[in-house]
Structure formats: C-alpha cells, structure tokens
Design a protein around this motif. Structure first.
Motif, PDB file in Angstrom:
ATOM      1  N   VAL A 151       0.837  -1.204   0.000  1.00  0.00           N
ATOM      2  CA  VAL A 151       0.000   0.000   0.000  1.00  0.00           C
ATOM      3  C   VAL A 151       0.866   1.246   0.000  1.00  0.00           C
ATOM      4  CG1 VAL A 151      -1.634   1.353   1.371  1.00  0.00           C
ATOM      5  CG2 VAL A 151      -2.001  -1.104   1.066  1.00  0.00           C
ATOM      6  N   ASN A 152       1.864   1.267   0.873  1.00  0.00           N
ATOM      7  CA  ASN A 152       2.738   2.448   0.966  1.00  0.00           C
ATOM      8  C   ASN A 152       3.446   2.723  -0.349  1.00  0.00           C
ATOM      9  OD1 ASN A 152       1.995   2.703   3.625  1.00  0.00           O
ATOM     10  ND2 ASN A 152       3.895   1.899   4.466  1.00  0.00           N
ATOM     11  N   GLN A 153       3.940   1.687  -0.990  1.00  0.00           N
ATOM     12  CA  GLN A 153       4.677   1.868  -2.233  1.00  0.00           C
ATOM     13  C   GLN A 153       3.783   2.428  -3.332  1.00  0.00           C
ATOM     14  OE1 GLN A 153       8.056   1.389  -2.409  1.00  0.00           O
ATOM     15  NE2 GLN A 153       7.822   2.429  -4.367  1.00  0.00           N
ATOM     16  N   PHE A 154       2.509   2.075  -3.287  1.00  0.00           N
ATOM     17  CA  PHE A 154       1.598   2.562  -4.326  1.00  0.00           C
ATOM     18  C   PHE A 154       1.407   4.079  -4.264  1.00  0.00           C
ATOM     19  CE2 PHE A 154      -2.649   3.580  -6.008  1.00  0.00           C
ATOM     20  CZ  PHE A 154      -2.451   3.174  -7.319  1.00  0.00           C
ATOM     21  N   PHE A 155       1.477   4.653  -3.065  1.00  0.00           N
ATOM     22  CA  PHE A 155       1.360   6.110  -2.966  1.00  0.00           C
ATOM     23  C   PHE A 155       2.426   6.789  -3.823  1.00  0.00           C
ATOM     24  CE2 PHE A 155      -0.670   5.138   1.259  1.00  0.00           C
ATOM     25  CZ  PHE A 155      -1.912   5.653   0.950  1.00  0.00           C
ATOM     26  N   TYR A 156       3.633   6.270  -3.805  1.00  0.00           N
ATOM     27  CA  TYR A 156       4.731   6.847  -4.582  1.00  0.00           C
ATOM     28  C   TYR A 156       4.438   6.727  -6.077  1.00  0.00           C
ATOM     29  CZ  TYR A 156       7.343   6.710  -0.179  1.00  0.00           C
ATOM     30  OH  TYR A 156       7.753   6.894   1.115  1.00  0.00           O
ATOM     31  N   LYS A 157       3.957   5.575  -6.472  1.00  0.00           N
ATOM     32  CA  LYS A 157       3.648   5.339  -7.881  1.00  0.00           C
ATOM     33  C   LYS A 157       2.546   6.277  -8.366  1.00  0.00           C
ATOM     34  CE  LYS A 157       1.715   1.817 -10.992  1.00  0.00           C
ATOM     35  NZ  LYS A 157       1.314   0.392 -11.136  1.00  0.00           N
ATOM     36  N   ALA A 158       1.448   6.338  -7.615  1.00  0.00           N
ATOM     37  CA  ALA A 158       0.309   7.150  -8.037  1.00  0.00           C
ATOM     38  C   ALA A 158       0.662   8.634  -8.073  1.00  0.00           C
ATOM     39  CB  ALA A 158      -0.883   6.912  -7.107  1.00  0.00           C
ATOM     40  N   LEU A 159       1.394   9.103  -7.078  1.00  0.00           N
ATOM     41  CA  LEU A 159       1.801  10.517  -7.052  1.00  0.00           C
ATOM     42  C   LEU A 159       2.688  10.848  -8.243  1.00  0.00           C
ATOM     43  CD1 LEU A 159       2.469  10.865  -3.237  1.00  0.00           C
ATOM     44  CD2 LEU A 159       0.801  12.212  -4.519  1.00  0.00           C
ATOM     45  N   SER A 160       3.582   9.963  -8.592  1.00  0.00           N
ATOM     46  CA  SER A 160       4.466  10.209  -9.729  1.00  0.00           C
ATOM     47  C   SER A 160       3.683  10.240 -11.039  1.00  0.00           C
ATOM     48  CB  SER A 160       5.551   9.125  -9.795  1.00  0.00           C
ATOM     49  OG  SER A 160       6.365   9.160  -8.634  1.00  0.00           O
ATOM     50  N   ILE A 161       2.711   9.350 -11.172  1.00  0.00           N
ATOM     51  CA  ILE A 161       1.943   9.245 -12.416  1.00  0.00           C
ATOM     52  C   ILE A 161       1.162  10.523 -12.703  1.00  0.00           C
ATOM     53  CG2 ILE A 161      -0.180   8.118 -13.272  1.00  0.00           C
ATOM     54  CD1 ILE A 161       1.162   5.456 -12.530  1.00  0.00           C
ATOM     55  N   ILE A 162       0.799  11.257 -11.663  1.00  0.00           N
ATOM     56  CA  ILE A 162       0.077  12.513 -11.865  1.00  0.00           C
ATOM     57  C   ILE A 162       0.888  13.478 -12.721  1.00  0.00           C
ATOM     58  CG2 ILE A 162      -0.748  14.594 -10.631  1.00  0.00           C
ATOM     59  CD1 ILE A 162      -1.583  12.616  -8.367  1.00  0.00           C
ATOM     60  N   VAL A 174      -4.754   2.964 -13.846  1.00  0.00           N
ATOM     61  CA  VAL A 174      -4.206   3.391 -12.556  1.00  0.00           C
ATOM     62  C   VAL A 174      -5.340   3.710 -11.580  1.00  0.00           C
ATOM     63  CG1 VAL A 174      -2.759   5.080 -11.369  1.00  0.00           C
ATOM     64  CG2 VAL A 174      -2.096   4.247 -13.632  1.00  0.00           C
ATOM     65  N   ALA A 175      -6.410   4.341 -12.068  1.00  0.00           N
ATOM     66  CA  ALA A 175      -7.548   4.639 -11.202  1.00  0.00           C
ATOM     67  C   ALA A 175      -8.141   3.358 -10.623  1.00  0.00           C
ATOM     68  CB  ALA A 175      -8.614   5.418 -11.973  1.00  0.00           C
ATOM     69  N   MET A 176      -8.239   2.311 -11.452  1.00  0.00           N
ATOM     70  CA  MET A 176      -8.738   1.025 -10.952  1.00  0.00           C
ATOM     71  C   MET A 176      -7.754   0.406  -9.968  1.00  0.00           C
ATOM     72  SD  MET A 176     -11.719   0.725 -12.207  1.00  0.00           S
ATOM     73  CE  MET A 176     -11.862   2.522 -12.282  1.00  0.00           C
ATOM     74  N   GLU A 177      -6.457   0.677 -10.174  1.00  0.00           N
ATOM     75  CA  GLU A 177      -5.454   0.175  -9.241  1.00  0.00           C
ATOM     76  C   GLU A 177      -5.573   0.877  -7.890  1.00  0.00           C
ATOM     77  OE1 GLU A 177      -0.685  -0.929  -9.035  1.00  0.00           O
ATOM     78  OE2 GLU A 177      -1.425   0.274 -10.707  1.00  0.00           O
ATOM     79  N   VAL A 178      -5.984   2.140  -7.894  1.00  0.00           N
ATOM     80  CA  VAL A 178      -6.276   2.819  -6.624  1.00  0.00           C
ATOM     81  C   VAL A 178      -7.328   2.020  -5.864  1.00  0.00           C
ATOM     82  CG1 VAL A 178      -7.209   4.882  -5.521  1.00  0.00           C
ATOM     83  CG2 VAL A 178      -5.683   5.123  -7.494  1.00  0.00           C
ATOM     84  N   GLY A 179      -8.372   1.571  -6.585  1.00  0.00           N
ATOM     85  CA  GLY A 179      -9.414   0.768  -5.952  1.00  0.00           C
ATOM     86  C   GLY A 179      -8.886  -0.541  -5.398  1.00  0.00           C
ATOM     87  N   ILE A 478     -13.420   4.524  -2.059  1.00  0.00           N
ATOM     88  CA  ILE A 478     -14.339   3.395  -1.884  1.00  0.00           C
ATOM     89  C   ILE A 478     -15.056   3.086  -3.190  1.00  0.00           C
ATOM     90  CG2 ILE A 478     -16.485   2.665  -0.754  1.00  0.00           C
ATOM     91  CD1 ILE A 478     -15.470   4.131   1.755  1.00  0.00           C
ATOM     92  N   LEU A 479     -15.491   4.121  -3.900  1.00  0.00           N
ATOM     93  CA  LEU A 479     -16.138   3.912  -5.198  1.00  0.00           C
ATOM     94  C   LEU A 479     -15.181   3.202  -6.153  1.00  0.00           C
ATOM     95  CD1 LEU A 479     -18.485   4.348  -7.174  1.00  0.00           C
ATOM     96  CD2 LEU A 479     -17.497   6.579  -7.727  1.00  0.00           C
ATOM     97  N   LEU A 480     -13.920   3.629  -6.171  1.00  0.00           N
ATOM     98  CA  LEU A 480     -12.943   2.986  -7.050  1.00  0.00           C
ATOM     99  C   LEU A 480     -12.724   1.522  -6.658  1.00  0.00           C
ATOM    100  CD1 LEU A 480     -10.317   5.867  -7.454  1.00  0.00           C
ATOM    101  CD2 LEU A 480     -11.906   4.994  -9.190  1.00  0.00           C
ATOM    102  N   THR A 481     -12.808   1.216  -5.362  1.00  0.00           N
ATOM    103  CA  THR A 481     -12.693  -0.171  -4.921  1.00  0.00           C
ATOM    104  C   THR A 481     -13.852  -1.006  -5.448  1.00  0.00           C
ATOM    105  OG1 THR A 481     -11.416   0.356  -2.942  1.00  0.00           O
ATOM    106  CG2 THR A 481     -12.681  -1.682  -2.897  1.00  0.00           C
ATOM    107  N   LEU A 482     -15.051  -0.469  -5.374  1.00  0.00           N
ATOM    108  CA  LEU A 482     -16.221  -1.188  -5.889  1.00  0.00           C
ATOM    109  C   LEU A 482     -16.099  -1.420  -7.388  1.00  0.00           C
ATOM    110  CD1 LEU A 482     -19.048   0.642  -3.881  1.00  0.00           C
ATOM    111  CD2 LEU A 482     -18.048  -1.604  -3.413  1.00  0.00           C
ATOM    112  N   LEU A 483     -15.603  -0.419  -8.104  1.00  0.00           N
ATOM    113  CA  LEU A 483     -15.430  -0.574  -9.552  1.00  0.00           C
ATOM    114  C   LEU A 483     -14.332  -1.590  -9.854  1.00  0.00           C
ATOM    115  CD1 LEU A 483     -15.749   3.139 -10.783  1.00  0.00           C
ATOM    116  CD2 LEU A 483     -17.539   1.414 -10.465  1.00  0.00           C
ATOM    117  N   HIS A 484     -13.251  -1.557  -9.088  1.00  0.00           N
ATOM    118  CA  HIS A 484     -12.180  -2.545  -9.257  1.00  0.00           C
ATOM    119  C   HIS A 484     -12.718  -3.964  -9.123  1.00  0.00           C
ATOM    120  CE1 HIS A 484      -8.846  -5.169  -8.192  1.00  0.00           C
ATOM    121  NE2 HIS A 484      -9.342  -5.302  -6.981  1.00  0.00           N
ATOM    122  N   LEU A 485     -13.677  -4.162  -8.218  1.00  0.00           N
ATOM    123  CA  LEU A 485     -14.262  -5.486  -7.997  1.00  0.00           C
ATOM    124  C   LEU A 485     -15.308  -5.841  -9.049  1.00  0.00           C
ATOM    125  CD1 LEU A 485     -14.616  -5.302  -4.117  1.00  0.00           C
ATOM    126  CD2 LEU A 485     -13.056  -6.784  -5.395  1.00  0.00           C
TER     127      LEU A 485
END
Length: 529
Positions: A151-162, A174-179, A478-485
């Motif tokens: 989880v922690n490592q993903f913050f770095y990835k998502a912030l960089s992708i912006i 990437v948005a689905m990966e947030v979920g 939470i919405l992105l999590t539901l969509l990911h599923l």
C-alpha cells in the motif's frame, strides 16, 4: 483558488475566488496545493533514492492533511510543507540546490494539473483524490501499528503518475489500481481495529446526555478514543461519541469502559448548531471539522492532522498523548445540570451499531434461509458521506419507502439521515444494520462476496443494490474499490463529482452502469421492477 474535490463545490463546477464552500480561504487552498506539489516531489525523488518508514509516514500524513475538512490552519500547512522539504533533503542531499536539476524531484506545480485537457485532468484528479482518501485509512492503521509496504509503495507510484504524460486508457488502469490497493488498505485497517479492540457486536446506543461533566469526541480515530477513556477513568467525566465515532460502541475493548455513555448529535454538517454553547469540550480526531463558531471556539480541541487557527492542538502519539487540557475544560464547564434528552433526526431516542462483517456473517445461515424462504426480498446498502446540500433527504425517504421485507445495510455518516428509525425486524434481525465507519465498506464487501458464494452467483446477480452518497475523498477511493471489484449498477448522489468529465462519465456508465440518483420512487421501481 480552484478546488473541486468535494461534493459541495460551488455550482457543481469548482470553488474559486476568496473562499471555498467548506470555509477554507484562497490562501489555505494555495498552501494545500503547494503541500500536494511538495509531496509529489518527495515521492518522485524516491525513485532515485532510498525511502524510509519516516518517508512513508510523511507521504501519508501530507495526503491526509489535504482531505476536505481536515486542516484550515495556514501555519500548520506551512510547517507540513517544510517537513516534506526536509525529508526530501535528507534522502536526496543537495537535490533542491542542485546546479543541474533533473526536473524529476522538483515540487509539482498543481496549476499544471488544473489546466490539463479536461479528460486527463478528470482521471488524474480521480487518482489524486482517491489516494488522499486511502491515505486517511492508511494513517489510522499506522497509528495502531499496522502498515503495508504494498500500500505504501503505491502512494509513490500514483503521485508520480500525476506528473506523467499518459493517455486515458493508462490513467483508467491506474484509477482502478487505486481501488485495488484501497481494498488492501481497508482490509489492513479492519485487521488493525479488530486486533486492537475486538470484533464489533450489536449495541443499542442512547442519545440522552447524562448530567455532569462530559467530553464529545468526533472523527474516526479509535486510538484517540481509547487513550481519552483511559485518562478519564475515575474522574467523573462521561464520554460521548459524535459522527463517525459512533461505531466505537460496538468494539468490546472500548465499550468495556462504563463512562463511554452514548452518542451526541448527528453527522458532521450539523456541528455548528449542535455544538452551539454546549457545556463541554469537543475533541476532533480526524476530518469532519467545520469552521468553528464564536459560541464554542473556547472548547474545541484538535489532534492528529486536524488543525484550525487559534484552537488548542494536542500533540503526541498514542499512549504518550496527554488530554489533560481537554479533561480540565470538561471539569470547568461542568456539563448539564440535569439529564438532557436528545433525539435523532427522525425523533428516535437511540441508535444501533456494531453490525460489522463478523456479526453479520455469524448469522449468515439465518440470512440465507430467510432469503430462500422469501422472508427477505432484497438488500440495500444505503451509505456514504452526509452533507448539507439540498437533496440528501432522498436517502431518508428511500429507506422509509423500501419494502418491509428488505434489509438496509448502512455505514459512514450518511446513516444519520435514518439510523434512528425503527423499521422493525426480519427473522429476529433489525431491518437497519449499521456496519460502521466509511472504511468498514470492506466489511460490506466481505458480506456481499460471502452471500454470492452461498448462492452460487456473481455479486452483481445478488438481490443487492448500492445506494451511495458521497462528500469527500474517502468516498472516492471506496467507489474505485467497488469498480475494481466489477460491481455494477451503483446509484450515486446527491450529485455526480464535478471532476468527472463527460467522457469519463460516459466510460463509467457504459462499463459499470453507474446512475445518478433521481427520486426514491423512481429508483426503487428501477431496482425492483
């Protein structure tokens, strides 16, 4: 200023000018953008340098600080920006003053995002706001000693992708990966809460405030509540939860304290009226803070990342935190002279909470049998954030009009619209089951998956409908999590997010059949046929 991250943003388009609808000033908004830009710079610098646990905490803390209704204090925002810069200098010495800057570690100018192509801006905002919400959950788990490197490592990835120049398809991934990562984060927090305080069990929580000194605690942080309960033992001070702290009453290790008495008030947006001149202090532990009125500003205390100008802030971590100032204020004010009988929005004198996934799944056989016998016709998950904008009475009316053989699962502060209603029982189970805080959406997901396995069908084939309300960034993740599923046919309101562009909305509708709410009558007819 420009800000469109919350549901109440001006004109459903964006807050601009001197102040936002939430009450933050243009300068506060600018500093929050600067903080976000600094956090992005720190995250990108870790692509070339080794991060530490301290770096993880600063990244999470910086993101959480920019969630709506958390920090209105320019001084603490400036301090946080400096803290981020010092951490970057510690892991990447001389980076800021480098004579040949690479451009990869500089603070990101958020105006570049706000002026992007509409669809790219929409998807990058969805990613940013999603990880802000996820950071809140990661922070609460971290306070209890639970962390996830994934989880922690993903913050770095998502912030960089912006900051990257990417096409829509990649940003959607990437948005689905947030979920996906938020699901792991909510699972982590669920483990942290239940390991620390036990599995929640159903409990009836009174709304009456007993005479004598008391403290109101609001927000989400269970550790702060535990520390406050320990420090008030034997002092003749009662503790009352407010807002998203209500589910704390279901945890065995918290409800064992006899001076955890009940719940005060309703959801966050009513605090300016409900806290008006009350004879007790209020402790804010997380977001949900509104601009503080003169009539109670002398009794407001903040802690963790919450901050407001001129309010007393309680520093420290965990058991080291000292709430003496809050306790003394409670004794000084003295509370009510006689018991004060309060009611919920619909006139109820108590509310029920504690139906976490552990409690619901413990009676799964009874629920499955009731569905098979046609005693239960449908499940509605009616939950999410509450807010002040006109139209949120929709959720009250929806619950009132739901079939008498249906079950209402609920979570987060949106439940205050209807959680004091007495809708009776089905097979010995209450028709309204409060599953907990917004992060307890994880529990609702576990229940849905368990039911789908029991009935041998997909989640989308269950007699289950999700009617969600949103306000801020935790609802986004939470919405992105539901969509990911792959969960479809979600009804969302009271308005759709301003940061969702027409093309992105078209994608969500075509792939997930997300619908804006209309009227309770029309939506129930659409769901039930």
């Amino acid at each position: 200023m420009f800000c469109f991250q919350c549901e109440q943003t001006a004109g459903c388009a964006g807050c601009m000018g001197a102040a936002g609808v939430c009450g933050k000033t243009a300068n506060t908004s600018r500093l929050q953008d600067e903080l976000t830009g600094a956090v992005i710079g720190l995250a990108k610098s870790c692509g070339h340098n080794e991060k530490s646990e301290r770096t993880d905490r600063i990244i999470i803390e910086g993101l959480f600080t920019t969630v709506t209704n958390v920090n209105f204090n320019d001084k603490t925002l400036e301090d946080m920006i400096e803290k981020v810069h010092k951490e970057k200098e510690a892991i990447a010495p001389n980076c800021i003053t480098c004579a040949a800057p690479c451009g990869n570690t500089e603070d990101f100018d958020m105006n570049l995002l706000w002026n992007e192509d509409e669809d790219i801006r929409s998807l990058k905002s969805l990613i940013l706001f999603g990880i802000r919400g996820m950071a809140a959950y990661a922070y609460h788990a971290m306070v209890l000693g639970y962390e996830s490197e994934e989880v922690n490592q993903f913050f770095y990835k998502a912030l960089s992708i912006i900051t990257y120049d990417l096409e829509m398809d990649r940003l959607i991934e990437v948005a689905m990966e947030v979920g996906e990562k938020n699901l792991k984060c909510m699972e982590l927090l669920d483990k942290a809460n239940t390991s620390s305080y036990g599995t929640p069990t159903p409990v009836k929580v009174p709304l009456t405030i007993e005479k004598g000194p008391f403290i109101v605690i609001t927000g989400h942080d269970l550790k702060d509540l535990e520390v406050l309960l320990k420090q008030t033992e034997g002092k003749g001070i009662n503790i009352y939860t407010h807002g998203e702290m209500l589910p704390a009453h279901g945890y065995p290790e918290l409800k064992k304290y006899p001076h955890l008495k009940g719940n005060f008030g309703t959801a966050w947006q009513n605090q300016q009226k409900e806290f008006d001149n009350i004879p007790a202090p209020v402790l804010f532990t997380t977001n949900c803070l509104m601009p503080v009125k003169e009539s109670y500003k002398d009794r407001v205390f903040t802690t963790e990342v919450v901050s407001y100008p001129e309010m007393v802030h309680i520093e420290g971590d965990g058991e080291e935190k000292d709430f003496t100032l809050v306790i003394n204020k409670a004794l000084e004010l003295g509370g009510y002279k006689e018991d004060k009988e309060n009611t919920g929005i619909n006139g109820g004198k108590y509310v029920v909470t504690g139906f976490g996934h552990g409690s619901v799944l413990s009676v799964a056989d009874k629920i499955i049998e009731a569905v098979g016998n046609k005693q239960i016709s449908h499940f509605f998950l009616v939950g999410g954030c509450d807010g002040a904008k006109v139209g949120r009475n929709y959720y009250t009316e929806f619950v009132k009009q739901s079939p008498k053989d249906s079950v209402i699962l609920t979570l987060a502060c949106g439940k205050y619209r209807f959680n004091d209603l007495d809708l009776g029982e089905i097979c010995g189970l209450p028709r309204i089951m409060d599953m907990g805080q917004c992060n307890d959406a994880y529990g609702a997901i576990k229940v849905a998956i368990a039911l789908s396995k029991a009935f041998g069908c997909e989640v989308n084939e269950l007699p289950l409908s999700m009617i969600l309300s949103w306000y801020e960034q935790k609802a986004v993740c939470i919405l992105l999590t539901l969509l990911h599923l792959g969960i479809k046919n979600i009804f969302l309101g009271p308005t759709l997010p301003a940061f969702i562009s027409p093309n992105v909305l078209k994608y969500l509708v075509e792939n997930y059949n997300i619908s804006p709410i209309s009227t309770p009558e029309a939506d129930l007819k659409k769901i039930l046929g």
